[in-house]
Scaffold this motif. Structure first.
Motif, PDB file in Angstrom:
ATOM      1  N   GLN A 171       0.849  -1.194   0.000  1.00 63.49           N
ATOM      2  CA  GLN A 171       0.000   0.000   0.000  1.00 63.49           C
ATOM      3  C   GLN A 171       0.887   1.247   0.000  1.00 63.49           C
ATOM      4  O   GLN A 171       2.092   1.157   0.173  1.00 63.49           O
ATOM      5  N   ALA A 172       0.235   2.408  -0.144  1.00 63.35           N
ATOM      6  CA  ALA A 172       0.998   3.662  -0.311  1.00 63.35           C
ATOM      7  C   ALA A 172       1.939   3.946   0.853  1.00 63.35           C
ATOM      8  O   ALA A 172       3.085   4.337   0.671  1.00 63.35           O
ATOM      9  N   ILE A 220      -2.862   4.201  -4.314  1.00 64.58           N
ATOM     10  CA  ILE A 220      -2.826   2.830  -4.844  1.00 64.58           C
ATOM     11  C   ILE A 220      -4.211   2.227  -4.643  1.00 64.58           C
ATOM     12  O   ILE A 220      -4.743   2.251  -3.531  1.00 64.58           O
ATOM     13  N   VAL A 250       0.653  -1.648 -10.779  1.00 60.49           N
ATOM     14  CA  VAL A 250       1.656  -2.189  -9.848  1.00 60.49           C
ATOM     15  C   VAL A 250       1.746  -3.691 -10.093  1.00 60.49           C
ATOM     16  O   VAL A 250       2.818  -4.236 -10.315  1.00 60.49           O
ATOM     17  N   ARG A 273      -3.986  -3.931  -9.674  1.00 59.49           N
ATOM     18  CA  ARG A 273      -3.786  -2.751  -8.825  1.00 59.49           C
ATOM     19  C   ARG A 273      -3.031  -1.657  -9.565  1.00 59.49           C
ATOM     20  O   ARG A 273      -2.080  -1.920 -10.285  1.00 59.49           O
ATOM     21  N   GLU A 313      -1.322   2.387  -9.482  1.00 58.50           N
ATOM     22  CA  GLU A 313      -0.819   3.514  -8.687  1.00 58.50           C
ATOM     23  C   GLU A 313      -1.048   4.791  -9.495  1.00 58.50           C
ATOM     24  O   GLU A 313      -0.607   4.896 -10.642  1.00 58.50           O
TER      25      GLU A 313
END
Length: 593
Positions: free
Chosen positions: A106-107, A406, A432, A436, A438
């Protein structure tokens, strides 16, 4: 020193850091784990299920017949507490990077990882929650390999719930993380990375020794403030503080020296000895940059000094909080406080209430603007009331951030709409892994401080993660929106807003205040104004007694006389009456949508 390992646990919020820390403490027989998240000792942390403070604790682990001392720091995962993480990283040589097997990278994982790499920490990747039915360890492993370029065999699969993989983590900490480097014969140099206030023993500072030895009873000096003290007690941090006669290079511990004044302890300062002082302070501590500013005022004006003392004590424990005195026409004396984000602001307010019994009013949060006047002066504005006259302003620049979001590919549309509504610009987007994406946006900080994070979570059903850093200042069409009650401006409700949103925002604010302001014996006019131009108005109707109840028929002049008398009374009341704005009104502005 060869047998000391200092490491922290970094991860995105809710990826199971504190639960994993429980298993490590249990496995090393440091404490008996009686309930979940033993290191989250604040009531607020328990209630919300988040870590707010980083917690240091020492463990002992035996491997191949040799005893090792492991100093663990459990860190917060929310973007608003990233300053806590940066301080923890400064006191470590290695980090466990924990990634949730059900959610992947995750971010905030990426943000914390870069912080650790900048400080040359040894990274041990761990995939947590592999016992969950929805876990996808193979996909997450590929993401981690893409992210840090490690060998798949280096990634440890673990579960904080069942305790699986905990032994491999402890072995990896001993084998892979380097021991602290330093010289025990050199002059004492110790970095303060946290401090707490104890009403019986004064201020307790937590430090990591980089060079030299600190002994109980010796005279020490704080490098930046130049103050000298006796080290009444030094020791190590377990669940409680354990006194020791001396601490050597590489140790993490605490010092009690009877310091009463909070200004004398600065996080990031260096402790050295008076007898043999060091020449330079330890490098590597960035000053905190507050992102969101809000006024904090005591509800009872006589509590002003108590509020100052409470904020000073809180600042010891939360170095990201900054404050300075200010006054407001509507609210009297108070402080302009700087926070790292909206959650941070909420937590500080809650802690003031719980730990210090302070009832405070918090004004609408805003960010720092640069104001350029026609005389060529540049003024930093934290508060709309500090803005020069509209005729004098040449331009106003506002801070922009570079945001990284994300999310799953299904939510790209709504997220793009949200960011573009907030005056954002899309920089780029990249996949990503698998499903997923980004997204990188440039967004005005003023647009995201209020409710952006909540909206992002709701439109992505909780799956989007968000991280940002300040990029630059850019010119913007900003105007000051004033709220007037009976013609009197309420400076605590004034905001700086973009020209395009001003009318709609002013109208919504007036409607909201109409619901919240209690009715008086006279009409209350609520107006939104830009300069001298009124753009919206609502009226809170007066409470009236029926003065005609006693008239049965009779002449109309009798009725008119009574109504005129009532009207005169209302007019007189309006001149001397003042309108109290309830605290709910200040909070409602944040939740306008």
């Amino acid at each position: 020193m060869k047998h000391i390992r200092n490491f922290c646990i970094i991860a995105h919020i809710d990826h199971g850091k504190s639960t994993l820390a429980d298993r490590l403490l249990e496995r090393t027989k440091t404490i008996q784990v009686t309930e979940g998240q033993m290191l989250d000792d604040m009531d607020l942390e328990r209630e919300r299920g988040i870590t707010i403070k980083s917690h240091a604790i020492q463990m002992e682990y035996v491997k191949d017949g040799q005893k090792y001392v492991l100093n663990l720091i459990d860190t917060p995962g929310h973007v608003d507490f990233s300053y806590e993480v940066s301080r923890s990283i400064a006191a470590c040589e290695g980090a466990l990077l924990v990634v949730d097997a059900t959610q992947g990278v995750q971010a905030q994982t990426i943000s914390n990882l870069y912080m650790a790499i900048d400080n040359n920490l040894e990274i041990i990747p761990v995939i947590n929650k592999i016992d969950m039915p929805s876990a996808m360890p193979d996909e997450v492993e590929d993401e981690i390999v893409d992210l840090i370029g490690c060998d798949p065999s280096e990634i440890i699969r673990a579960s904080g719930k069942t305790g699986e993989g905990v032994d491999e983590i402890l072995d990896a900490v001993v084998d892979r993380i380097p021991c602290p480097v330093g010289d025990e014969q050199a002059p004492l140099q110790a970095l303060i990375f946290d401090s707490v206030f104890n009403s019986f023993r004064g201020i307790i500072a937590y430090f990591k020794i980089v060079n030299g030895i600190i002994r109980k009873g010796e005279k020490v000096k704080f490098f930046n403030t130049g103050m000298e003290y006796d080290a009444d007690e030094v020791g190590v941090l377990k669940m409680d503080m354990i006194p020791r006669p001396e601490l050597r290079t590489g140790d993490v511990g605490y010092i009690i020296s009877g310091i009463k004044d909070s200004k004398e302890v600065k996080v990031g300062d260096t402790i050295t000895s008076v007898a043999n002082p060091c020449d330079v302070a330890i490098e590597g501590f960035q000053e905190v940059k507050p992102m969101v500013f809000a006024g904090v005022y005591p509800i009872d004006p006589t509590e002003y000094e108590n509020l100052r003392a409470s904020l000073e004590k809180l600042q010891l424990n939360d170095a990201a909080l900054t404050f300075m005195p200010e006054t407001s026409v509507a609210l009297g004396f108070g402080f302009r406080c700087g926070f790292l984000g909206l959650l941070h602001m909420e937590i500080v307010q809650e802690r003031l209430d719980r730990e210090f019994n302070m009832d405070v009013i918090t004004t609408v949060p805003n960010v720092t603007y640069m104001c350029y006047t026609k005389q060529g002066e540049v003024k930093e504005v934290h508060n709309p009331s500090g803005l020069p006259d509209q005729m004098m302003i040449e331009r106003i620049e506002e801070p922009y951030i570079r945001a990284s979001i994300i999310t799953a590919a299904d939510y790209i549309g709504p997220i793009m709409t949200l960011c573009l509504d907030k005056r954002g610009e899309l920089i780029d987007q990249q996949y990503v892994s698998g499903n997923r994406v980004e997204l990188h946006f440039m967004l005005p900080l003023g647009e995201i401080v209020i409710d952006f994070y909540d909206k992002l979570k709701s439109i992505s059903k909780g799956y989007a993660s968000f991280d940002y850093h300040i990029d630059s200042f850019r010119p913007s069409k900003l105007i000051k929106l004033d709220i007037l009650l009976n013609g009197e401006p309420v400076d605590a409700l004034s905001t700086l807003t973009h020209q395009d949103n001003a009318v709609a925002f002013g109208r919504r604010m007036c409607e909201k205040l109409k619901e919240l302001i209690p009715r008086q014996q006279f009409d209350i006019a609520i107006q939104a104004a830009i300069g001298a131009k009124i753009i919206a108005r609502e009226t809170v109707k007066q409470v009236r007694k029926d003065v005609l109840a006693k008239c049965y028929g009779g002449d109309v002049t009798r009725k008119r006389k009574l109504l005129e008398k009532q009207k005169r009374g209302k007019k007189r009341m309006k001149q001397i009456g003042n309108v109290e704005v309830p605290q709910k009104a200040f909070l409602a502005v944040l939740k306008l949508d």
